[in-house]
Design an enzyme around this catalytic site. Structure first.
Site, PDB file in Angstrom:
ATOM      1  N   TYR A  34       0.832  -1.205   0.000  1.00 52.29           N
ATOM      2  CA  TYR A  34       0.000   0.000   0.000  1.00 52.29           C
ATOM      3  C   TYR A  34       0.869   1.259   0.000  1.00 52.29           C
ATOM      4  CZ  TYR A  34      -3.271   3.568   1.619  1.00 52.29           C
ATOM      5  OH  TYR A  34      -4.018   4.718   1.740  1.00 52.29           O
TER       6      TYR A  34
ATOM      7  N   GLU B 270       4.231   2.166  15.397  1.00 50.16           N
ATOM      8  CA  GLU B 270       5.085   1.995  14.218  1.00 50.16           C
ATOM      9  C   GLU B 270       4.251   1.756  12.967  1.00 50.16           C
ATOM     10  OE1 GLU B 270       8.443   1.662  11.813  1.00 50.16           O
ATOM     11  OE2 GLU B 270       8.289   2.433  13.839  1.00 50.16           O
TER      12      GLU B 270
ATOM     13  N   GLY C 298     -13.672   1.062   6.839  1.00 55.68           N
ATOM     14  CA  GLY C 298     -14.966   1.710   6.946  1.00 55.68           C
ATOM     15  C   GLY C 298     -15.849   1.172   8.059  1.00 55.68           C
TER      16      GLY C 298
ATOM     17  N   GLY D  10     -14.637   0.864  11.228  1.00 57.25           N
ATOM     18  CA  GLY D  10     -14.124   1.401  12.480  1.00 57.25           C
ATOM     19  C   GLY D  10     -12.973   0.632  13.097  1.00 57.25           C
TER      20      GLY D  10
ATOM     21  N   TYR E  87      -6.994  10.541  11.460  1.00 55.27           N
ATOM     22  CA  TYR E  87      -6.205  11.078  12.565  1.00 55.27           C
ATOM     23  C   TYR E  87      -6.719  12.450  13.003  1.00 55.27           C
ATOM     24  CZ  TYR E  87      -3.069   7.339  11.051  1.00 55.27           C
ATOM     25  OH  TYR E  87      -2.536   6.130  10.686  1.00 55.27           O
TER      26      TYR E  87
END
Length: 164
Positions: A26, A84, A94, A96, A132
């Site tokens: 990713y 980390e 999606g 949670g 975040y």
């Protein structure tokens, strides 16, 4: 569907390695992964663990992980937790799970009298940054992460004075 967060056990090592490889893909860093099950098992579950892992599961199937360890704030005079890596499988996003992993880390930090929970995020990872910000995390704009590894780490270590 029931979402649970639990501490990893040695039986999770293959799942943890899989999550690391998926995260690296990713982040476009698949070429950088050197971790293998035996080394990870030694550092996560051996006689002197260096890090811990939480596993997110839905109905008993692992869908994500968070790998973290303690650091220390000299200004606070207290320990902290450093996250980390956090990764949730794309098909499980999606629901949670990422937020639940972060919430459990926050609880662990408080239980251990940690002053803070910190992590880094790639500047292009807008979905993660949005999560975040939604939980109240703030960027440390005046700070830049520094890294010393490979040949540079070896070269600097070679100049260390002899210790008693």
């Amino acid at each position: 569907m029931t979402l649970t967060i639990r501490s990893a056990t040695p039986d999770d090592i293959d799942a943890i390695v899989g999550f690391i490889h998926a995260l690296a893909a990713y982040e476009k860093l698949a070429h950088a992964v050197k971790a293998d099950p035996a080394t990870l098992a030694r550092y996560l579950f051996g006689p002197h663990p260096m890090a811990e892992v939480l596993i997110a599961e839905t109905d008993g199937a692992a869908i994500g992980f968070a790998l973290f360890f303690h650091n220390f704030s000299t200004f606070e005079g207290r320990p902290g937790l450093y996250l980390e890596d956090l990764f949730v499988k794309p098909e499980a996003r999606g629901i949670g799970a990422g937020r639940a992993l972060l919430a459990r880390l926050a609880q662990i930090a408080l239980d251990r009298d940690c002053a803070r929970l910190e992590w880094s995020v790639l500047d292009w990872n807008a979905p993660a940054i949005a999560v975040y910000r939604a939980i109240g995390a703030q960027p440390m704009d005046e700070w830049t992460v520094q890294r010393l590894d490979g040949d540079a780490l070896q070269a600097l270590a070679a100049t260390a004075p002899i210790t008693a």
